[in-house]
Design a protein around this motif. Structure first.
Motif, PDB file in Angstrom:
ATOM      1  N   UNK A   7      17.250  -9.116 -14.691  1.00  0.00           N
ATOM      2  CA  UNK A   7      18.707  -9.223 -14.653  1.00  0.00           C
ATOM      3  C   UNK A   7      19.034 -10.497 -13.874  1.00  0.00           C
ATOM      4  N   UNK A   8      19.420 -11.549 -14.591  1.00  0.00           N
ATOM      5  CA  UNK A   8      19.547 -12.880 -13.998  1.00  0.00           C
ATOM      6  C   UNK A   8      20.984 -13.379 -14.056  1.00  0.00           C
ATOM      7  N   UNK A   9      21.267 -14.333 -13.194  1.00  0.00           N
ATOM      8  CA  UNK A   9      22.572 -14.994 -13.246  1.00  0.00           C
ATOM      9  C   UNK A   9      22.572 -16.019 -14.380  1.00  0.00           C
ATOM     10  N   UNK A  10      23.726 -16.249 -14.945  1.00  0.00           N
ATOM     11  CA  UNK A  10      23.853 -17.288 -15.978  1.00  0.00           C
ATOM     12  C   UNK A  10      23.332 -18.612 -15.424  1.00  0.00           C
ATOM     13  N   UNK A  11      22.634 -19.371 -16.258  1.00  0.00           N
ATOM     14  CA  UNK A  11      22.136 -20.679 -15.836  1.00  0.00           C
ATOM     15  C   UNK A  11      20.787 -20.648 -15.150  1.00  0.00           C
ATOM     16  N   UNK A  12      20.193 -19.464 -15.044  1.00  0.00           N
ATOM     17  CA  UNK A  12      18.873 -19.381 -14.399  1.00  0.00           C
ATOM     18  C   UNK A  12      17.841 -20.157 -15.225  1.00  0.00           C
ATOM     19  N   UNK A  13      17.017 -20.951 -14.513  1.00  0.00           N
ATOM     20  CA  UNK A  13      15.986 -21.734 -15.199  1.00  0.00           C
ATOM     21  C   UNK A  13      14.686 -20.939 -15.287  1.00  0.00           C
ATOM     22  N   UNK A  14      13.776 -21.456 -16.119  1.00  0.00           N
ATOM     23  CA  UNK A  14      12.453 -20.838 -16.233  1.00  0.00           C
ATOM     24  C   UNK A  14      11.738 -20.844 -14.892  1.00  0.00           C
ATOM     25  N   UNK A  15      11.866 -21.936 -14.149  1.00  0.00           N
ATOM     26  CA  UNK A  15      11.220 -22.032 -12.839  1.00  0.00           C
ATOM     27  C   UNK A  15      11.755 -20.945 -11.904  1.00  0.00           C
ATOM     28  N   UNK A  16      13.049 -20.768 -11.879  1.00  0.00           N
ATOM     29  CA  UNK A  16      13.640 -19.751 -11.003  1.00  0.00           C
ATOM     30  C   UNK A  16      13.198 -18.348 -11.432  1.00  0.00           C
TER      31      UNK A  16
END
Lengths: 75, 229
Positions: A23-32
């Protein structure tokens, strides 16, 4: 947003691939996302988003299938 | 010398004369005669491939002997391709074995590649793999395999049709590191690579656009689809 994530890094310590829903925030990158998954990608990673070869800066989207694999090259 | 029909009788009994004769007319370039190169070469010779070009500039070192199956204690300090060629020639007597003391990325291998129908990427570092991929002739397939510990991955590269290794491995920087590799995964991945080479030589690759992941600890295999870049 929800992303289906699968990591093959766990096989390096004797396990099977790990599947989880993030469950991620919008704009989360692959690295994050890999950091959230506690993947050690210090030697890099194969990053596939919906099967498409991607990189650490690639941004994830709702409903993506996010697969990370270790970059093995020995023989 | 034992007759060709006796040597390959069990192959013919399974896949028939047509496939056996097709193999006898094919040539394979094996880049890197380490663990995977040894297994792939041996299997393809036992299958009856007509020619195999084996490329490596290295010598046999003691740490190679846990997994590089064509070498013995008697080979320490000797050229890998010379040792491997000698061994491979004795297996069936039906394959032309061409040793090439070349370094992929440094030496011109275009002439060697031009004579081959396919390439087995059995190299041990990403810069060499990328250099090989860069000079792959159009229409030539490349089966690429890599290992770490008791885990391995392989895929088939078709120039212009599948993602490239450069697309998949975006930050490869492990050159020079000593990495662990144990024997069971070598033979497992080497066998899968050999099967994929056989299928590709017959025009039916199974791993174009797919990574096959193989783990020995849990005895798992999994196909991971790769889309266009």
């Amino acid at each position: 947003m929800k992303v289906q994530a699968k990591s093959f890094f766990s096989v390096l310590s004797g396990g099977k691939p790990v599947v989880r829903t993030l469950d991620l925030q919008e704009g989360t990158t692959a690295e994050e996302a890999m950091k959230i998954m506690k993947v050690d990608f210090s030697d890099g990673a194969i990053i596939l988003i919906n099967g498409r070869p991607s990189n650490e800066k690639s941004v994830l989207s709702e409903g993506d299938l996010f697969v990370v694999m270790p970059p093995v090259s020995a023989a | 010398m034992m007759s060709e029909i006796d040597v390959f009788a069990r192959n013919r009994a399974f896949w028939g004369n047509e496939r056996q004769e097709l193999l006898a007319g094919k040539s394979l370039f094996v880049a890197g005669m380490g663990a995977l190169g040894c297994v792939v070469s041996e299997i393809l010779v036992r299958c009856g491939i007509g020619e195999i070009v084996i490329a490596d500039r290295g010598i046999v070192d003691p740490p190679d002997l846990n997994r590089q199956s064509l070498y013995t204690l008697n080979d320490l300090g000797r050229s890998k391709v010379d040792c491997a060629a000698g061994r491979l020639r004795t297996l069936t007597g039906q394959t032309r074995v061409v040793p090439a003391k070349v370094s992929i990325g440094d030496d011109d291998i275009a002439g060697l590649l031009a004579r081959c129908d396919g390439v087995a990427d059995c190299l041990d570092n990403f810069p060499s793999r990328f250099a090989l991929e860069d000079v792959l002739p159009g229409g030539t397939f490349m089966i690429s395999g890599g290992l770490l510990g008791d885990y391995g991955q392989l895929t088939t590269i078709l120039p212009g049709r599948t993602a490239r290794l450069r697309d998949l491995f975006t930050r490869p920087d492990n050159t020079g590191k000593v990495v662990p590799v144990v024997p069971p995964i070598v033979f497992a991945v080497g066998s899968f690579m050999a099967q994929e080479i056989l299928d590709s030589l017959g025009g039916n690759p199974q791993l174009a656009g797919v990574i096959l992941a193989v783990g020995m600890s849990c005895l798992f295999t999994e196909r991971v689809p790769i889309g266009p870049s």
